[in-house]
Design a protein around this motif. Structure first.
Motif, mmCIF file in Angstrom:
data_model
loop_
_atom_site.group_PDB
_atom_site.id
_atom_site.type_symbol
_atom_site.label_atom_id
_atom_site.label_comp_id
_atom_site.label_asym_id
_atom_site.label_seq_id
_atom_site.Cartn_x
_atom_site.Cartn_y
_atom_site.Cartn_z
ATOM 1 N N THR A 66 0.828 -1.207 0.000
ATOM 2 C CA THR A 66 0.000 0.000 0.000
ATOM 3 C C THR A 66 0.860 1.255 0.000
ATOM 4 N N LEU A 67 1.924 1.261 0.820
ATOM 5 C CA LEU A 67 2.824 2.415 0.864
ATOM 6 C C LEU A 67 3.530 2.626 -0.464
ATOM 7 N N VAL A 68 3.956 1.525 -1.098
ATOM 8 C CA VAL A 68 4.602 1.632 -2.415
ATOM 9 C C VAL A 68 3.633 2.243 -3.415
ATOM 10 N N ARG A 69 2.365 1.818 -3.350
ATOM 11 C CA ARG A 69 1.363 2.366 -4.258
ATOM 12 C C ARG A 69 1.244 3.876 -4.087
ATOM 13 N N LEU A 70 1.303 4.328 -2.828
ATOM 14 C CA LEU A 70 1.103 5.746 -2.559
ATOM 15 C C LEU A 70 2.340 6.586 -2.805
ATOM 16 N N VAL A 71 3.508 6.116 -2.350
ATOM 17 C CA VAL A 71 4.708 6.971 -2.392
ATOM 18 C C VAL A 71 5.595 6.719 -3.611
ATOM 19 N N VAL A 72 5.347 5.634 -4.353
ATOM 20 C CA VAL A 72 6.139 5.356 -5.555
ATOM 21 C C VAL A 72 5.276 5.459 -6.814
ATOM 22 N N CYS A 73 4.194 4.696 -6.847
ATOM 23 C CA CYS A 73 3.365 4.673 -8.055
ATOM 24 C C CYS A 73 2.748 6.030 -8.365
ATOM 25 N N VAL A 74 2.195 6.686 -7.353
ATOM 26 C CA VAL A 74 1.507 7.955 -7.597
ATOM 27 C C VAL A 74 2.457 9.040 -8.099
ATOM 28 N N PRO A 75 3.601 9.293 -7.432
ATOM 29 C CA PRO A 75 4.526 10.294 -7.983
ATOM 30 C C PRO A 75 5.044 9.930 -9.372
ATOM 31 N N LEU A 76 5.298 8.626 -9.614
ATOM 32 C CA LEU A 76 5.776 8.203 -10.928
ATOM 33 C C LEU A 76 4.733 8.510 -12.000
ATOM 34 N N ILE A 77 3.480 8.187 -11.721
ATOM 35 C CA ILE A 77 2.419 8.441 -12.698
ATOM 36 C C ILE A 77 2.266 9.935 -12.945
ATOM 37 N N CYS A 78 2.288 10.727 -11.880
ATOM 38 C CA CYS A 78 2.159 12.180 -12.051
ATOM 39 C C CYS A 78 3.305 12.742 -12.880
ATOM 40 N N TRP A 79 4.514 12.236 -12.672
ATOM 41 C CA TRP A 79 5.661 12.691 -13.461
ATOM 42 C C TRP A 79 5.511 12.284 -14.923
#
Length: 209
Positions: A29-42
């Motif tokens: 869940t943390l990876v989804r929030l702190v890795v996936c989300v910033p990566l997608i936004c970038w």
């Protein structure tokens, strides 16, 4: 009526088996929030890689199912995971939608719909926070999330050079339109529960609202 215990059974009826946060599902869940989300936004704001962005969105959505599945299968449901998982979903979708709106990939009404409903539910949670332990996802909320997670990649690919880009953009708008309606319905249901208008006992199945 006595206030519900903060350590009441999980909204799905599963009793938390861990009070801490150190579990594999919580890590996902943390990876989804702190890795996936910033990566997608970038990827949305800084590149034209629509296909890879769509893949990242699919991974984001898939991890939402994986963490819950693992928590139940491995008996590692935790107090932290009960609130962290929906927080990652709502915050993640909102930030991704914001990035896509800024990039001109989706209309502003999409973002506005999500923000208004989430703000109302958040304020209701502050007012009736003693009932938060009774909350759980409704069918409308689950269907809403599924439709939005289909809509976002479709809208991204609708901005690509694929021959079916126009059709994908239409599918994305239709899915998000229906998802927005269900989002509003789910929000109404959550507020009614928090206000005590839908009964005190909320453990006998998942209703539509």
């Amino acid at each position: 009526m006595a206030e519900p215990d903060v350590h009441s059974p999980a909204p799905s009826g599963v009793v938390p088996e861990h009070r801490g946060w150190g579990t594999v599902p919580n890590l996902i869940t943390l990876v989804r929030l702190v890795v996936c989300v910033p990566l997608i936004c970038w990827l949305v704001l800084g590149t034209d890689e629509r296909a890879w962005t769509a893949v990242a969105l699919v991974v984001f959505g898939a991890t939402d199912w994986v963490d819950g599945y693992l928590a139940r299968r491995t008996h590692t449901v935790s107090d932290v995971g009960i609130w962290l998982d929906p927080l990652a979903d709502r915050l993640g979708i909102t930030l991704i939608l914001l990035a896509m709106t800024v990039a001109g990939l989706v209309p502003w009404w999409m973002l506005g719909t999500v923000l208004v409903v989430d703000a109302v539910v958040f304020l209701a949670g502050l007012v009736w926070r003693s009932r938060m332990a009774l909350m759980r996802a409704s069918w409308a909320g689950k269907a809403r999330t599924a439709l939005i997670m289909v809509a976002l990649p479709a809208l991204l690919l609708g901005d690509s050079t694929l021959p079916v880009a126009g059709a994908l953009a239409l599918v994305g708008l239709l899915c998000f339109g229906l998802g927005a309606v269900l989002h509003a319905l789910a929000g109404v249901g959550y507020v009614l529960r928090l206000a005590g208008r839908r009964g005190e006992e909320l453990t006998a199945g998942t209703p539509l609202l």
